[in-house]
Design an enzyme around this catalytic site. Structure first.
Site, PDB file in Angstrom:
ATOM      1  CG  ASP A 102      -9.607  -4.254  -2.518  1.00 32.19           C
ATOM      2  OD1 ASP A 102      -9.216  -3.081  -2.553  1.00 32.19           O
ATOM      3  OD2 ASP A 102     -10.467  -4.698  -3.299  1.00 32.19           O
ATOM      4  CB  THR A 103     -11.320  -1.797   2.552  1.00 29.60           C
ATOM      5  OG1 THR A 103     -10.326  -2.330   3.410  1.00 29.60           O
ATOM      6  CG2 THR A 103     -12.517  -1.368   3.383  1.00 29.60           C
ATOM      7  CE  LYS A 114      -6.379   0.863   2.584  1.00 30.22           C
ATOM      8  NZ  LYS A 114      -6.397  -0.016   1.425  1.00 30.22           N
ATOM      9  CB  THR A 152      -0.940   0.031   1.226  1.00 35.83           C
ATOM     10  OG1 THR A 152      -1.868   1.106   1.072  1.00 35.83           O
ATOM     11  CG2 THR A 152      -0.173   0.226   2.524  1.00 35.83           C
TER      12      THR A 152
HETATM   13  P1  IMP Z   1      -9.057   0.250  -0.676  1.00 31.16           P
HETATM   14  O1  IMP Z   1      -8.965  -0.696   0.454  1.00 31.16           O
HETATM   15  O2  IMP Z   1      -7.942   1.234  -0.682  1.00 31.16           O
HETATM   16  O3  IMP Z   1      -9.279  -0.395  -2.004  1.00 31.16           O
HETATM   17  O4  IMP Z   1     -10.324   1.135  -0.368  1.00 31.16           O
HETATM   18  C1  IMP Z   1     -11.482   1.118  -1.137  1.00 31.16           C
HETATM   19  C2  IMP Z   1     -12.337   2.321  -0.797  1.00 31.16           C
HETATM   20  O5  IMP Z   1     -12.814   2.185   0.540  1.00 31.16           O
HETATM   21  C3  IMP Z   1     -11.633   3.675  -0.874  1.00 31.16           C
HETATM   22  O6  IMP Z   1     -12.583   4.615  -1.322  1.00 31.16           O
HETATM   23  C4  IMP Z   1     -11.242   3.947   0.541  1.00 31.16           C
HETATM   24  O7  IMP Z   1     -11.176   5.340   0.790  1.00 31.16           O
HETATM   25  C5  IMP Z   1     -12.379   3.297   1.309  1.00 31.16           C
HETATM   26  N1  IMP Z   1     -11.895   2.801   2.593  1.00 31.16           N
HETATM   27  C6  IMP Z   1     -10.993   1.815   2.823  1.00 31.16           C
HETATM   28  N2  IMP Z   1     -10.774   1.679   4.128  1.00 31.16           N
HETATM   29  C7  IMP Z   1     -11.556   2.621   4.748  1.00 31.16           C
HETATM   30  C8  IMP Z   1     -11.736   2.993   6.107  1.00 31.16           C
HETATM   31  O8  IMP Z   1     -11.127   2.462   7.043  1.00 31.16           O
HETATM   32  N3  IMP Z   1     -12.606   3.994   6.322  1.00 31.16           N
HETATM   33  C9  IMP Z   1     -13.286   4.626   5.336  1.00 31.16           C
HETATM   34  N4  IMP Z   1     -13.141   4.324   4.058  1.00 31.16           N
HETATM   35  C10 IMP Z   1     -12.267   3.325   3.762  1.00 31.16           C
END
Ligand code: IMP
Length: 194
Positions: free
Chosen positions: A69-70, A13, A8
């Site tokens: 991934d979230t 994160k 990342t």
């Molecule tokens: P990724 O994990 O970076 O792919 O995140 C995917 C989307 O979810 C992005 O728009 C991030 O800003 C959002 N996101 C991921 N983790 C969080 C969190 O802990 N809080 C709020 N939004 C999150």
């Protein structure tokens, strides 16, 4: 101590994960290994994207690695935006625009139930491992708070009244989706070092 790359460039994160796992493992960022690549994330699942990112680092840089991934899954929207959370309002990954779009979509929707779900993929000693973390909650009617990132200002976790962005990182990091997934990753890593 074992060194693992966390695939990342998101400083929020990195801080979150280092706070939880730094006594078990030395966590190194993509910047620290000189990786500035645009790592592909083309899967239609969180698990698939996490694995794709971790495998990319292993293949191209040779390090054992984990990636996350979230997605924010909203019940009334059939779990959208889900795996497309980052690009919900367009390719620009603009959190303000994403939140504004989601609040608009939910304008007349009473069921505000939602959850953040994180998948972590670990590549270690040639094997793949997956860990999942979930936090249930609800979507607010307006943005509240300034800490955190992404959708934090519009998400209130169950049993709390403040959004993630209002409660601050110290509380968020003990209960978040990513914290749950990282705790599972840490538990797994600790069994290896026994
Ligand atoms: P990724 O994990 O970076 O792919 O995140 C995917 C989307 O979810 C992005 O728009 C991030 O800003 C959002 N996101 C991921 N983790 C969080 C969190 O802990 N809080 C709020 N939004 C999150």
């Amino acid at each position: 101590m074992k060194t693992l790359v966390f695939a990342t460039n998101n400083k929020h994160k990195l801080d979150e994960v280092r706070k939880i796992a730094s006594d078990l493992v030395n966590i190194v960022s993509l910047e620290e290994i000189g990786c500035h690549d645009d790592i592909p994330e083309t899967s239609d699942t969180l698990e698939g994207n996490a694995l794709q990112k971790a495998l990319y680092i292993k293949e191209h840089y040779g390090f054992d690695c984990f990636a996350d991934d979230t997605g924010l899954e909203v019940e009334a929207l059939d779990n959208a935006p889900g795996v497309y959370s980052a690009r919900y309002a367009g390719p620009g990954h603009d959190s303000e625009a994403n939140m504004t779009k989601l609040l608009k979509e939910m304008d007349n929707i009473e069921n505000r139930k939602a959850r953040f779900r994180t998948a972590i993929a670990l590549i270690l000693n040639g094997k793949e491992h997956l860990f999942e973390g979930i936090v249930n909650g609800r979507i607010t009617k307006e943005k509240r708070g300034t800490s955190g990132f992404g959708y934090d200002p519009i998400f209130v976790p169950d049993n709390y009244t403040q959004t993630f962005a209002e409660m601050g990182n110290d509380i968020k990091n003990t209960i978040s989706h990513r914290a749950e997934a990282v705790k599972k990753l840490s538990a797994f890593l600790s069994t290896l070092s026994e």
